[in-house]
Design an enzyme around this catalytic site. Structure first.
Site, mmCIF file in Angstrom:
data_model
loop_
_atom_site.group_PDB
_atom_site.id
_atom_site.type_symbol
_atom_site.label_atom_id
_atom_site.label_comp_id
_atom_site.label_asym_id
_atom_site.label_seq_id
_atom_site.Cartn_x
_atom_site.Cartn_y
_atom_site.Cartn_z
ATOM 1 N N PRO A 1 11.498 -13.546 -0.976
ATOM 2 C CA PRO A 1 10.288 -13.744 -0.088
ATOM 3 C C PRO A 1 9.686 -12.430 0.216
ATOM 4 O O PRO A 1 10.207 -11.244 0.076
ATOM 5 C CB PRO A 1 10.995 -14.262 1.073
ATOM 6 C CG PRO A 1 12.248 -14.721 0.603
ATOM 7 C CD PRO A 1 12.566 -14.105 -0.394
ATOM 8 N N GLU B 1 0.778 -1.210 -0.024
ATOM 9 C CA GLU B 1 -0.042 0.086 -0.047
ATOM 10 C C GLU B 1 0.908 1.130 -0.087
ATOM 11 O O GLU B 1 0.604 2.223 -0.804
ATOM 12 C CB GLU B 1 -0.888 -0.089 1.358
ATOM 13 C CG GLU B 1 -1.940 -1.093 1.246
ATOM 14 C CD GLU B 1 -1.428 -2.485 1.602
ATOM 15 O OE1 GLU B 1 -2.166 -3.526 1.840
ATOM 16 O OE2 GLU B 1 -0.147 -2.450 2.151
#
Length: 424
Positions: free
Chosen positions: A267, A61
């Site tokens: 990751p 975000e």
């Protein structure tokens, strides 16, 4: 009544929430920093405004908010910008982007209890707030409306699964979303689902992620990383989630193509770097870590089977160094991660079946010839090999990715147009 029950539940679980911060800090120490802010304690942070407030819960975000924040700073030079988060990685990302900008201040949003939200609002007195994507807290939204602060749900998305879950609350869900001044939806499908909930003020503005411009420094460092690879092809597995890596590593061991590429394994969460490195080693692969590779040094080389992307804020570099990328969380039912950043750099993408977080973007990318959908990890490797072994097809998909990303830009300007109705 539901909101009062919700608030009482928060009172009960608050000690658990604080203990959870301590528990999570074992792998990510940032969780025990600035704990007072989560309880509405902001003394020591400059309060002088006027403030525009953007809430970006975590890394994705925060990056998506960058075009909006940059445009707000340019359009409202007399204002400062308050950027709030819920996770240390989100805060770290914001610091990487804006740590040197005196007009941007960061802090954590308080836990969702009315008196803590009131304390936050009374301290900063923002002129307007913008909540990114899906972060809807009932007390935050209600108290902000009661305080007379215009609040927008920006870059909003609502998957079919989330719609079904939210619709169970009937009128309470409609009341919650109607406390927003406006819901600015990514797609027509998202807007239709919000309206079906009973939300009155919904506009379609597009996806801000298409307006993210890859940094020149990231592209240059990606080219430097390519030099260190010595001409090897690169398959990236980007933003992988728990459950992704075993499937990918097992299928990668049976590579079906002419020559096995380097697997660039990145990751999503930094607390899993060591775990994933050990997983790759136990799978029989030699592993190098980005943190130990000095790509700016003469003679830097990558000789391993797997390069672990154990760094934050370098996704543009990783994509620029890759020939094709799998986007994590889509082989398993987690909804997938953002494929737009890869396409904006010209890197074709592979997605699994589970893409409800980016459903429209994924379908549009497939239709544009920038993305291939695969059912499982073996199909993923077969699709990657098919593209990597065919230079003309790879070049075509690269061009398609750039075209796809370019065609969907403009969400920032449309969002600013809506915000201008209330901002001075």
């Amino acid at each position: 009544m539901l909101r009062w029950i919700y608030t009482l539940l928060w009172l009960v679980i608050l000690p658990v929430a604080l203990l959870r911060l301590v528990w999570r800090s074992r792998k990510e120490p940032g969780y025990v920093h600035h704990v007072g802010e989560r309880l509405g304690q902001y003394e020591g942070i400059p309060a002088a405004g006027p403030w525009l407030w953007v809430h970006a819960v975590s890394v994705g975000e925060t990056r998506a908010a960058q075009p909006l924040i940059d445009s707000l700073l340019a359009a409202y030079p007399g204002h400062r910008l308050l950027l709030t988060h819920m996770t240390p990685t989100g805060r770290q990302t914001g610091a990487q982007l804006y740590g040197d900008n005196p007009r941007v201040q960061q802090c954590y949003l308080p836990y969702d209890m009315p008196w803590l939200v009131r304390r936050f609002l009374s301290y900063f007195r923002p002129e307007a707030g913008m909540i990114m994507e899906t972060e809807v807290w009932p007390n935050l939204v209600h108290v902000t409306r009661r305080a007379g602060v215009p609040l927008f749900l920006v870059n909003a998305r609502l998957s079919p699964r989330s719609y079904r879950r939210t619709a169970r609350f009937g009128g309470a869900a409609a009341a919650l979303y109607n406390d927003f001044s406006m819901v600015l939806a990514q797609t027509a499908s998202d807007a239709e689902r919000y309206r079906a909930l009973g939300v009155r003020s919904v506009q379609i503005t597009g996806n801000l992620k298409f307006d993210m411009q890859p940094p020149d420094t990231g592209i240059a460092r990606g080219q430097a990383l390519r030099q260190a690879l010595g001409g090897r092809q690169v398959l990236a597995a980007a933003s992988t989630r728990e459950g992704d890596e075993p499937l990918i590593l097992e299928a990668f061991s049976r590579w079906p193509g002419k020559q096995r590429p380097l697997l660039l394994l990145i990751p999503r969460h930094p607390q899993r770097f060591d775990e994933v490195a050990g997983m790759a080693t136990r799978s029989g692969f030699s592993v190098q870590r980005r943190s130990a590779l000095h790509i700016d040094s003469a003679g830097a080389e990558v000789n391993a089977d797997v390069l672990l992307g154990d760094s934050m804020g370098e996704m543009a570099m990783y994509y620029a160094a890759s020939d094709i990328a799998y986007i994590g969380g889509s082989l398993i039912p987690l909804g997938g991660q953002n494929l737009i950043e890869a396409c904006a750099i010209g890197t074709p993408v592979l997605m699994g079946l589970h893409t409800f977080n980016f459903a429209q973007a994924t379908e549009d990318a497939i239709a544009a010839g920038a993305c291939l959908r695969v059912a499982n990890a073996d199909e993923l490797m077969a699709a990657a090999a098919g593209v990597l072994d065919d230079p003309s097809r790879l070049a075509e998909m690269r061009a398609n990715a750039l075209t796809f990303a370019g065609l969907h830009r403009g969400a920032t300007a449309r969002t600013l147009g809506m915000l201008a109705r209330v901002l001075r």
